[in-house]
Design a protein around this motif. Structure first.
Motif, PDB file in Angstrom:
ATOM      1  N   LYS A  97      58.988  72.058  41.743  1.00 49.37           N
ATOM      2  CA  LYS A  97      58.099  71.796  40.606  1.00 49.37           C
ATOM      3  C   LYS A  97      58.362  70.416  40.009  1.00 49.37           C
ATOM      4  O   LYS A  97      57.444  69.687  39.634  1.00 49.37           O
ATOM      5  N   LYS A  98      59.622  70.031  39.951  1.00 45.58           N
ATOM      6  CA  LYS A  98      59.995  68.744  39.387  1.00 45.58           C
ATOM      7  C   LYS A  98      59.516  67.584  40.259  1.00 45.58           C
ATOM      8  O   LYS A  98      59.105  66.527  39.745  1.00 45.58           O
ATOM      9  N   LEU A  99      59.554  67.754  41.577  1.00 47.29           N
ATOM     10  CA  LEU A  99      59.180  66.686  42.501  1.00 47.29           C
ATOM     11  C   LEU A  99      57.687  66.612  42.761  1.00 47.29           C
ATOM     12  O   LEU A  99      57.179  65.581  43.212  1.00 47.29           O
ATOM     13  N   GLN A 100      56.969  67.689  42.467  1.00 50.04           N
ATOM     14  CA  GLN A 100      55.546  67.729  42.804  1.00 50.04           C
ATOM     15  C   GLN A 100      54.731  66.793  41.926  1.00 50.04           C
ATOM     16  O   GLN A 100      54.854  66.792  40.709  1.00 50.04           O
ATOM     17  N   ILE A 101      53.886  65.996  42.570  1.00 46.30           N
ATOM     18  CA  ILE A 101      53.019  65.060  41.847  1.00 46.30           C
ATOM     19  C   ILE A 101      51.544  65.314  42.122  1.00 46.30           C
ATOM     20  O   ILE A 101      50.681  64.696  41.519  1.00 46.30           O
ATOM     21  N   GLY A 102      51.231  66.218  43.040  1.00 47.40           N
ATOM     22  CA  GLY A 102      49.840  66.477  43.356  1.00 47.40           C
ATOM     23  C   GLY A 102      49.687  67.498  44.452  1.00 47.40           C
ATOM     24  O   GLY A 102      50.664  68.140  44.877  1.00 47.40           O
ATOM     25  N   VAL A 103      48.448  67.639  44.909  1.00 47.31           N
ATOM     26  CA  VAL A 103      48.134  68.521  46.032  1.00 47.31           C
ATOM     27  C   VAL A 103      47.282  67.743  47.020  1.00 47.31           C
ATOM     28  O   VAL A 103      46.570  66.804  46.645  1.00 47.31           O
ATOM     29  N   MET A 104      47.382  68.130  48.271  1.00 50.53           N
ATOM     30  CA  MET A 104      46.579  67.459  49.291  1.00 50.53           C
ATOM     31  C   MET A 104      45.111  67.869  49.170  1.00 50.53           C
ATOM     32  O   MET A 104      44.792  68.970  48.746  1.00 50.53           O
ATOM     33  N   GLU A 105      44.265  66.976  49.560  1.00 49.25           N
ATOM     34  CA  GLU A 105      42.837  67.246  49.608  1.00 49.25           C
ATOM     35  C   GLU A 105      42.589  68.470  50.487  1.00 49.25           C
ATOM     36  O   GLU A 105      43.225  68.627  51.532  1.00 49.25           O
ATOM     37  N   LYS A 106      41.705  69.339  50.058  1.00 52.34           N
ATOM     38  CA  LYS A 106      41.446  70.558  50.826  1.00 52.34           C
ATOM     39  C   LYS A 106      41.029  70.221  52.257  1.00 52.34           C
ATOM     40  O   LYS A 106      40.245  69.324  52.497  1.00 52.34           O
ATOM     41  N   GLY A 107      41.573  70.991  53.172  1.00 50.84           N
ATOM     42  CA  GLY A 107      41.240  70.802  54.585  1.00 50.84           C
ATOM     43  C   GLY A 107      42.040  69.722  55.281  1.00 50.84           C
ATOM     44  O   GLY A 107      41.820  69.465  56.468  1.00 50.84           O
ATOM     45  N   SER A 108      42.980  69.095  54.578  1.00 48.52           N
ATOM     46  CA  SER A 108      43.729  67.985  55.176  1.00 48.52           C
ATOM     47  C   SER A 108      44.469  68.394  56.441  1.00 48.52           C
ATOM     48  O   SER A 108      44.571  67.623  57.392  1.00 48.52           O
ATOM     49  N   TYR A 109      45.001  69.606  56.435  1.00 49.27           N
ATOM     50  CA  TYR A 109      45.797  70.051  57.583  1.00 49.27           C
ATOM     51  C   TYR A 109      45.251  71.350  58.184  1.00 49.27           C
ATOM     52  O   TYR A 109      46.003  72.131  58.769  1.00 49.27           O
ATOM     53  N   ASP A 110      43.952  71.545  58.067  1.00 50.45           N
ATOM     54  CA  ASP A 110      43.341  72.732  58.673  1.00 50.45           C
ATOM     55  C   ASP A 110      43.443  72.718  60.187  1.00 50.45           C
ATOM     56  O   ASP A 110      43.350  73.759  60.832  1.00 50.45           O
ATOM     57  N   ASP A 111      43.599  71.520  60.760  1.00 45.88           N
ATOM     58  CA  ASP A 111      43.674  71.427  62.220  1.00 45.88           C
ATOM     59  C   ASP A 111      45.100  71.504  62.741  1.00 45.88           C
ATOM     60  O   ASP A 111      45.348  71.265  63.920  1.00 45.88           O
ATOM     61  N   SER A 112      46.049  71.860  61.877  1.00 46.40           N
ATOM     62  CA  SER A 112      47.430  71.973  62.336  1.00 46.40           C
ATOM     63  C   SER A 112      47.553  73.041  63.408  1.00 46.40           C
ATOM     64  O   SER A 112      46.905  74.089  63.347  1.00 46.40           O
ATOM     65  N   PHE A 113      48.403  72.766  64.379  1.00 43.76           N
ATOM     66  CA  PHE A 113      48.592  73.751  65.445  1.00 43.76           C
ATOM     67  C   PHE A 113      49.269  75.015  64.942  1.00 43.76           C
ATOM     68  O   PHE A 113      49.017  76.116  65.439  1.00 43.76           O
ATOM     69  N   TYR A 114      50.116  74.874  63.939  1.00 42.99           N
ATOM     70  CA  TYR A 114      50.990  75.970  63.550  1.00 42.99           C
ATOM     71  C   TYR A 114      50.449  76.866  62.443  1.00 42.99           C
ATOM     72  O   TYR A 114      49.675  76.448  61.598  1.00 42.99           O
ATOM     73  N   SER A 115      50.947  78.098  62.477  1.00 37.82           N
ATOM     74  CA  SER A 115      50.686  79.072  61.417  1.00 37.82           C
ATOM     75  C   SER A 115      52.019  79.401  60.738  1.00 37.82           C
ATOM     76  O   SER A 115      53.056  79.471  61.385  1.00 37.82           O
ATOM     77  N   TRP A 116      51.941  79.596  59.406  1.00 38.67           N
ATOM     78  CA  TRP A 116      53.121  80.016  58.631  1.00 38.67           C
ATOM     79  C   TRP A 116      52.862  81.365  57.971  1.00 38.67           C
ATOM     80  O   TRP A 116      53.473  81.700  56.957  1.00 38.67           O
ATOM     81  N   ASP A 117      51.946  82.152  58.533  1.00 38.53           N
ATOM     82  CA  ASP A 117      51.517  83.398  57.886  1.00 38.53           C
ATOM     83  C   ASP A 117      52.482  84.559  58.083  1.00 38.53           C
ATOM     84  O   ASP A 117      52.497  85.498  57.299  1.00 38.53           O
ATOM     85  N   SER A 118      53.271  84.518  59.140  1.00 37.16           N
ATOM     86  CA  SER A 118      54.165  85.634  59.449  1.00 37.16           C
ATOM     87  C   SER A 118      55.469  85.535  58.666  1.00 37.16           C
ATOM     88  O   SER A 118      55.877  84.453  58.228  1.00 37.16           O
ATOM     89  N   ASP A 119      56.134  86.682  58.518  1.00 37.32           N
ATOM     90  CA  ASP A 119      57.450  86.674  57.871  1.00 37.32           C
ATOM     91  C   ASP A 119      58.582  86.589  58.905  1.00 37.32           C
ATOM     92  O   ASP A 119      59.752  86.711  58.558  1.00 37.32           O
ATOM     93  N   PHE A 120      58.238  86.348  60.172  1.00 35.89           N
ATOM     94  CA  PHE A 120      59.236  86.305  61.241  1.00 35.89           C
ATOM     95  C   PHE A 120      60.347  85.298  60.939  1.00 35.89           C
ATOM     96  O   PHE A 120      61.541  85.621  60.998  1.00 35.89           O
ATOM     97  N   TYR A 121      59.977  84.073  60.599  1.00 34.83           N
ATOM     98  CA  TYR A 121      60.989  83.038  60.366  1.00 34.83           C
ATOM     99  C   TYR A 121      61.760  83.289  59.075  1.00 34.83           C
ATOM    100  O   TYR A 121      62.958  83.047  59.003  1.00 34.83           O
ATOM    101  N   LYS A 122      61.083  83.797  58.064  1.00 35.65           N
ATOM    102  CA  LYS A 122      61.761  84.105  56.801  1.00 35.65           C
ATOM    103  C   LYS A 122      62.849  85.157  57.025  1.00 35.65           C
ATOM    104  O   LYS A 122      63.976  85.031  56.544  1.00 35.65           O
ATOM    105  N   VAL A 123      62.495  86.198  57.752  1.00 33.79           N
ATOM    106  CA  VAL A 123      63.460  87.257  58.045  1.00 33.79           C
ATOM    107  C   VAL A 123      64.604  86.715  58.890  1.00 33.79           C
ATOM    108  O   VAL A 123      65.786  87.010  58.649  1.00 33.79           O
ATOM    109  N   LEU A 124      64.260  85.912  59.891  1.00 30.55           N
ATOM    110  CA  LEU A 124      65.274  85.352  60.778  1.00 30.55           C
ATOM    111  C   LEU A 124      66.265  84.479  60.001  1.00 30.55           C
ATOM    112  O   LEU A 124      67.487  84.582  60.188  1.00 30.55           O
TER     113      LEU A 124
END
Length: 537
Positions: A97-124
């Motif tokens: 919160k202290k370091l945040q200065i803004g948000v990216m324009e919507k759709g900026s990284y919609d073409d990213s190859f990766y998904s972060w939707d799963s909890d697999f990595y969090k659990v791991l």
């Protein structure tokens, strides 16, 4: 022992985005890319609660960052992978919160190859952190690695000294040069590797010194960071198909227009090699399995005399902006200074003691020994039978396998990682997980392009669990663990690999390993032979 609880600090991203996401400045990709150096460093990270990335100003924080100036590698880009992988315990909400200065324009990284939707990595991450705590192991540094570092450095300099002094018997001098080259390779895998990943010690200064040992043996740690930490690690075996088509047609574009999601290791480390099925085959690739071992020996020479100079002069490494390191005058001075010093004692002194011809030959022999050993331990981890590749230009493949019906997001430009023969190993492991579970719904959903799952699909271990081979290779034998946890000291990998393997089995994620380096090497050569036959659609 194992549980899937999210580290408390990680939950902060959700609250942060909700609280301030709508009130902050909207930033474009071009604006973010302009803040790509130490004097003005911004980065973007994904958020669990919004489709807009958060933008952090890390300029002043870099001097207080526990990992030192490693954080500056994130400047000017989507640093989601770096943010997640280098903080297995999470990052406090208050800091974000202290370091945040803004948000990216919507759709900026919609073409990213990766998904972060799963909890697999969090659990791991939660389970691995818990294992380290149970065994009383520090995440960064240990007496094991420090003792080993002292031994390797002593052997390197002693071998070099004996090579200088044995000027009455060239054959013996060559043996000492080969020995020096082998120890140089092991310094690269055991000391600088952990140092530049911030895993050699808790001290920023000690990590920086450990990373500096790559300069000591002739190459540039800055160039290595760009290729390894900004290219290979985040995007293992991933290539942007559109960019590859442009290359085939002789087209190029500005650095800021290039997609950062490509692995330079599969198209740049070895010329005359076809290391990704997306590449166009040439007639000579049919013989690459025969000449590859000889080409491997030239790896460090190419790095030291070609790549390093190209990057510091052009301020770019293929599609990667190099200003995050070479935009600093001090770093450029260090680069040229270390090149001069290392050439003096690695080439100049052998020439002085043995004469021009023999001195140059000793220099080449040492480098070739170093290159051969390094390439052997590196290439078997990602270019081998059964490993998957990914290409970023297939629409509608962002599937979550829930055992019943695939859910596709047609707007994503992603593809399932697949082997050279077109198989998708994760389909098989998911099916095995469903079959071994009494309740299909009990098997957690994981997208095929989940970042952590992709690391498991594109990496291969050898001699897993072996304390000796883990130490010998600097943790490269536990490649899956290293890619998932680059900020954890490699001496810990032998103690966490079973946690990773069991979690992969639970989630139906592939975990490929070979019994030994020799088996892995044989399968790598066989794989190169198959790759050389032609393009497989």
């Amino acid at each position: 022992m194992c549980n899937g609880n999210l580290p408390p600090a990680d939950a902060g991203l959700k609250a942060t985005a909700k609280e301030v996401g709508n009130a902050l400045k909207t930033i474009t990709k071009s604006e973010l890319a302009s803040h790509n150096h130490a004097n003005s460093a911004w980065c973007a990270i994904h958020s669990d609660s919004t489709d807009q990335h958060l933008v952090l100003d890390i300029t002043s924080f870099a001097s207080r960052h526990p990992g030192g100036d490693l954080i500056l590698l994130a400047a000017g880009k989507d640093a989601s992978v770096l943010f997640e992988t280098y903080h297995p315990r999470g990052v406090p909400q208050s800091l974000v919160k202290k370091l945040q200065i803004g948000v990216m324009e919507k759709g900026s990284y919609d073409d990213s190859f990766y998904s972060w939707d799963s909890d697999f990595y969090k659990v791991l991450k939660s389970r691995v952190v818990q294992r380290l705590e149970e065994k009383g192991l520090a995440r960064r540094g240990s007496y094991e690695i420090w003792i080993k570092a002292l031994f390797l450095l002593t052997c390197f300099w002693y071998s070099m000294y004996r090579m200088y002094m044995t000027n009455d018997n060239f054959a013996i001098a060559a043996v000492w040069s080969i020995t020096m080259g082998c120890f140089a390779a092991m310094i690269g895998t055991n000391i600088q590797h952990d140092g530049n990943h911030g895993a050699f010690a808790k001290s920023q200064f000690v990590n920086k010194c450990a990373g500096w040992t790559l300069d000591m043996i002739g190459a540039s740690a800055f160039t290595w960071e760009l290729q390894h930490m900004l290219g290979h690690h985040p995007y293992t075996n991933v290539l942007d198909e559109e960019e590859e088509r442009k290359k085939e047609n002789g087209l190029d574009c500005k650095i800021e227009e290039k997609d950062q999601e490509s692995d330079p290791d599969v198209f740049s480390s070895f010329p005359l090699m076809r290391m990704h099925p997306l590449h166009e085959p040439s007639w000579f690739h049919r013989y690459q399995h025969l000449y590859a071992p000889f080409l491997f020996a030239l790896m460090t020479l190419a790095k030291v005399f070609q790549q390093d100079f190209e990057v510091v002069i052009n301020k770019r490494l293929y599609h990667i902006d190099a200003n995050v390191r070479y935009g600093s005058l001090w770093n450029v001075i260090r680069f040229w200074g270390m090149k001069f010093i290392t050439m003096a004692y690695m080439l100049g002194l052998p020439v002085y003691f043995h004469g021009p011809f023999k001195g140059v030959l000793l220099f080449l022999v040492g480098h070739m020994a170093c290159g051969e050993l390094l390439a052997t331990m590196f290439i078997v981890n990602h270019v081998i039978e059964g490993v998957s590749y990914a290409k970023k230009d297939l629409k509608g493949a962002n599937d979550i396998d829930d055992g019943s019906k695939h859910n596709s997001d047609k707007e994503k430009v992603v593809g399932k990682p697949a082997t050279l023969t077109g198989d998708t190993p994760m389909e098989k492991t998911r099916q095995q997980a469903f079959e071994s579970s009494k309740d299909v719904k009990a098997v957690p959903s994981v997208p095929f392009n989940d970042w952590a799952a992709v690391q498991c699909q594109t990496s291969v271990n050898w001699a897993p669990g072996s304390w000796f081979w883990n130490h010998f290779s600097g943790g490269l034998s536990h490649q899956i663990e290293h890619h998932l946890f680059p900020s954890i000291c490699h001496t810990n990998y032998a103690y966490i690999h079973d946690v990773v393997e069991k979690t992969c089995e639970e989630y139906g994620v592939p975990y490929q390993s070979e019994p030994s380096l020799w088996v892995a090497y044989r399968k790598m050569i066989s794989h190169l032979k198959y790759l050389g036959r032609g393009k497989i659609e």
